[in-house]
Design an enzyme around this catalytic site. Structure first.
Site, mmCIF file in Angstrom:
data_model
loop_
_atom_site.group_PDB
_atom_site.id
_atom_site.type_symbol
_atom_site.label_atom_id
_atom_site.label_comp_id
_atom_site.label_asym_id
_atom_site.label_seq_id
_atom_site.Cartn_x
_atom_site.Cartn_y
_atom_site.Cartn_z
ATOM 1 N N HIS A 159 4.123 54.336 11.186
ATOM 2 C CA HIS A 159 4.330 54.609 12.618
ATOM 3 C C HIS A 159 3.093 54.156 13.392
ATOM 4 C CE1 HIS A 159 8.110 56.863 12.220
ATOM 5 N NE2 HIS A 159 7.622 57.216 11.049
ATOM 6 N N ASP A 180 18.174 51.083 1.262
ATOM 7 C CA ASP A 180 19.511 51.656 1.472
ATOM 8 C C ASP A 180 20.476 50.640 2.070
ATOM 9 O OD1 ASP A 180 18.387 51.490 3.977
ATOM 10 O OD2 ASP A 180 18.868 53.555 4.580
ATOM 11 N N GLY A 181 20.012 49.397 2.264
ATOM 12 C CA GLY A 181 20.847 48.385 2.889
ATOM 13 C C GLY A 181 20.923 48.518 4.393
ATOM 14 N N ASP A 201 13.104 58.680 1.882
ATOM 15 C CA ASP A 201 13.036 59.181 3.261
ATOM 16 C C ASP A 201 14.258 60.067 3.530
ATOM 17 O OD1 ASP A 201 11.871 59.553 5.745
ATOM 18 O OD2 ASP A 201 12.654 57.704 6.611
#
Length: 392
Positions: free
Chosen positions: A204, A257-258, A283
């Protein structure tokens, strides 16, 4: 005192036999893992297992590998750590992910109020060492307002040297981790925390390559969800992504996760860093291991639709992902070799935490944390300290 997780000790000795065993480095065909008193005491061929050892033979085609280690897991089983930063929540999250092959993790608290963050640190001290909890991951609050993701901007803070006083407690909580934006902390801040044993990761952030070099020299060793919540790589502005791909001292977490990262970018990251430089992470949010399609995240409603978790404005809000699926996606979507995907899910995160002789490998003396997978890479069984986990 928090109630410890209910784990029943398994047999004193056992041998687990599989068609294929990945020990964290390479393959063994037709091999057995010998377990005694929560530890691995060796590998052998099927026909060389001592006669007096109880045996468990896995189904045909099964793969036996080190248990997965997740460095970034916000929730699972309907539990979100930010809702209740307690030892019980941490154990519940770890338990929810165990059925997906995760044998150790860092429950993760995203940017929150100071008192809640300190409560999580105190709770983690009692949770560590039980139920697969290795430490605590604080993702924030010292991140960039320009790259908040789903973090609440009103709870993002600029670091001051005085913050080192309360953050010092994190160094005594197992093997813990702090995600921050290097450009948002004072000089010496990273060095002081790293010297106390905290793993420091960039995330971030809008850090420049120069910011990154200074942070690495101070002790920064990780990158939180590479490619997400950071500027893209540019030819004359390498930034976080370029530095992460070029710098061998950095281990980069990757959400496969695509959705968060295109499979070609996943393949590029593995090509640049190898499996030793990439740690698969989830995550994960409370939806994993639970029958929920929406939940509250600090006043925002998060919805699950088509495998994607988003806030009302479309911002991605964590992932509906488990570690077994991350391995499967790495192989099937990004065409990563299976051994590299397994290594990135076990040995690499273990080494990032300084636990590579204890976890992430199947070798004499290591903890007997294992996962058995079908040829399609779905979980058959999980062992924690040599004990087979039977989830309700």
């Amino acid at each position: 005192m928090p109630q410890e997780p209910d784990i029943v000790t398994g047999p004193h000795r056992c041998a687990v036999l599989a068609d294929r065993v990945f020990d964290g480095r390479g393959w063994h065909e037709g091999a057995a893992v010998l377990i005694e008193a929560e530890r691995i005491c060796g590998l052998s061929r099927w026909g060389e297992v001592p006669e007096n050892w109880p045996q468990e033979r896995l189904p045909q085609g099964a793969i036996l590998a080190p248990g997965f280690i997740d460095l970034q897991v916000n929730g699972g089983g309907g539990v979100l750590l930010n809702d209740a930063p307690t030892a019980e929540s941490m154990w519940a999250i770890a338990r929810a992910h165990r059925r997906f092959g995760t044998t150790a993790c860092l429950p993760t608290l995203i940017t929150d109020r100071r008192e809640r963050t300190r409560a999580a640190i105190a709770a983690a001290r009692g949770a560590v060492g039980k139920g697969g909890v290795l430490g605590l991951h604080l993702e924030g609050p010292f991140i960039s307002l320009a790259r908040p993701g789903v973090h609440r901007p009103d709870r993002i803070a600029s670091a001051r040297l005085e913050d080192l006083e309360w953050l010092a407690d994190l160094g005594g909580v197992g093997t813990s981790m702090l995600t921050l934006a290097p450009e948002c902390v004072p000089a010496g801040f990273i060095r002081m925390l790293a010297q106390q044993g905290v793993r420091i990761s960039v995330g971030h952030s809008e850090a420049s390559a120069a910011d990154m070099v200074r942070a690495i020299d101070e002790g920064l060793t990780g990158v939180t969800h590479l490619f997400n919540a950071m500027p893209p790589l540019a030819g004359r502005a390498p930034g976080i992504v370029g530095t992460a791909l070029a710098e061998p001292r950095l281990t980069a977490g990757l959400i496969v996760d695509g959705i968060h990262v295109d499979p070609i970018s996943v393949r590029a990251a593995f090509a640049a860093k190898g499996a030793d430089g990439i740690a698969l992470v989830t995550d994960a949010m409370p939806s994993v291991g639970a029958s929920v399609d929406r939940f509250d995240l600090m006043g925002r409603t998060i919805r699950l639709q088509n495998g994607r978790l988003t806030a009302e404005d479309g911002t991605l809000a964590g992932a509906h992902l488990d570690m077994a699926s991350a391995v499967r996606n790495a192989v099937n979507l990004a065409r990563i070799p299976l051994e590299d995907a397994l290594r990135a899910a076990s040995f690499t995160p273990a080494r990032f935490l300084g636990l590579e002789h204890e976890r992430g490998v199947l070798q004499p003396g290591a903890r007997a944390d294992l996962v058995a997978l079908t040829p399609e890479l779905t979980v058959i069984e999980t062992w924690l300290g040599g004990t087979e986990m039977r989830e309700a």
